[in-house]
Write a protein that holds these residues in place. Structure first.
Motif, short mmCIF file in Angstrom:
data_model
loop_
_atom_site.label_atom_id
_atom_site.label_comp_id
_atom_site.label_asym_id
_atom_site.label_seq_id
_atom_site.Cartn_x
_atom_site.Cartn_y
_atom_site.Cartn_z
N ARG A 141 0.84 -1.21 0.00
CA ARG A 141 0.00 0.00 0.00
C ARG A 141 0.86 1.26 0.00
N ILE A 142 1.92 1.23 0.78
CA ILE A 142 2.84 2.38 0.84
C ILE A 142 3.48 2.62 -0.53
N HIS A 143 3.92 1.54 -1.16
CA HIS A 143 4.57 1.67 -2.47
C HIS A 143 3.58 2.14 -3.52
N LEU A 144 2.35 1.67 -3.47
CA LEU A 144 1.34 2.11 -4.44
C LEU A 144 1.05 3.60 -4.28
N ARG B 123 4.24 14.88 -0.29
CA ARG B 123 5.66 14.59 -0.03
C ARG B 123 5.83 13.40 0.90
N HIS B 124 4.85 13.16 1.77
CA HIS B 124 4.94 11.99 2.63
C HIS B 124 5.01 10.71 1.82
N TYR B 125 4.37 10.72 0.67
CA TYR B 125 4.27 9.49 -0.12
C TYR B 125 5.33 9.42 -1.22
N GLY C 186 9.20 8.65 -0.28
CA GLY C 186 9.68 7.30 -0.04
C GLY C 186 10.02 6.97 1.40
N MET C 187 9.80 7.91 2.34
CA MET C 187 10.22 7.65 3.70
C MET C 187 9.30 6.69 4.44
N PHE C 188 8.03 6.64 4.11
CA PHE C 188 7.16 5.64 4.71
C PHE C 188 7.63 4.23 4.32
#
Length: 333
Positions: A165-168, A196-198, A201-203
């Motif tokens: 989900r994070i990568h999507l 920017r959160h998504y 790439g930091m998540f």
């Protein structure tokens, strides 16, 4: 070393730099003892993958990417990881870094359809509905398909679902940023902060803390505010600092999704004021992150190991960003 537009960085326990614009990292700078092995394995593996093979300038792009010192970055992000976890996490993040490069620069605006096609293939892999023949025609898709298969053999299902989900979300927001760049548009402050959160790439990097260190957070624990807040603060501090180190290069390329560009465009700040403001924000987020890591460490195991991993991740990222050639105004040959 600080320049006119980028800050110096000070790590806990080291001599303070002679600069008025300093990011103060409250965590020590450390490096994984398997660093030398990781450097050798990364270079050999990356050349073998032929990620840039469909590009006419493949050899130069491969050399340039290796000069960005990704192995140094990963050894500092996960200094406590045993080699199997370090090696897999490093390759997964390398894939995302390559995809970043393709979406930002290598696939120009004349290749929007190609970029969308590859992003779609990667999304299909993450959703477990990929067409093997279509995947086989695209090196970036082939690479993730192989890595994701390997990851499935070691990671629990709930982590795989969350990481996918994070990568999507990263894919979706990165394509939106690509469209903004093509239109020479600068997002509003509110839109920038959310996306920017998504696309930063930091998540995803925070999720890889669990994989690298075998610190799998149970599903009920991973959703606790004490844990989710860590990823949020990590994202703020790291992506905003990244915007400073990459500012001159991104401004030259017409990238509007950079906090310094956003503040000078929409908030009326001068460049000097924007740099000073962002450094203040980054330092505040790092101090808050340190405090929240203490709170998270009081949760059941493996929360304490995860919190220590997030601290190391923040320090490692700062160390790499301050020295990598990736953000040079003119890429190396």
């Amino acid at each position: 070393m600080a320049t006119q537009w980028t800050p110096a960085v000070h790590w806990l326990g080291e001599q303070a730099p002679d600069s008025d614009v300093v990011i103060r990292c409250p965590f020590p700078a450390r490096r994984n003892p398997h660093f030398d092995r990781l450097v050798v394995d990364t270079e050999r593996w990356f050349v073998e993958q032929g990620v840039f093979s469909r590009h006419p300038d493949a050899d130069r792009l491969t050399r340039q990417f290796l000069r960005h010192q990704g192995a140094e970055e990963h050894a500092r992000m996960w200094p406590d990881a045993e080699y199997p976890g370090l090696w897999l996490a490093a390759r997964l993040l390398t894939h995302m870094s390559c995809l970043d490069d393709f979406l930002d620069e290598i696939w120009g605006t004349d290749q929007d359809d190609h970029a969308a096609h590859v992003v779609g293939l990667i999304a299909d892999i993450l959703n477990d509905k990929a067409d093997p023949a279509a995947v086989a025609a695209e090196p970036l898709a082939v690479l993730l398909d192989s890595l994701w298969t390997e990851t499935r053999s070691v990671a629990p299902e709930h982590w795989l679902d969350r990481a996918a989900r994070i990568h999507l979300a990263y894919l979706e927001t990165s394509m939106e940023e690509r469209a903004l760049r093509a239109a020479s548009a600068v997002p509003t402050t509110a839109r920038y902060v959310t996306s920017r959160h998504y696309n930063g790439g930091m998540f995803y990097a925070a999720a890889l803390v669990e994989l690298a260190n075998e610190a799998w957070l149970p599903e009920d624990l991973s959703g606790r505010p004490e844990i989710t807040d860590l990823a949020l603060r990590l994202s703020n501090a790291s992506t905003w600092a990244n915007d400073l180190f990459s500012y001159q290069r991104e401004a030259a390329h017409g990238t509007g999704a950079n906090l310094a560009v956003v503040l000078t465009t929409h908030e009326g700040l001068t460049e000097d004021e924007a740099v000073t403001k962002i450094v203040e924000l980054v330092n505040a987020e790092l101090l808050t992150l340190d405090f929240l890591c203490d709170a998270a460490a009081a949760l059941p195991d493996p929360a304490a190991r995860y919190a220590d991993g997030v601290r190391a991740l923040a320090s490692g990222l700062m160390h790499w960003m301050a020295g990598t050639a990736r953000y040079a105004t003119t890429p190396s040959a």
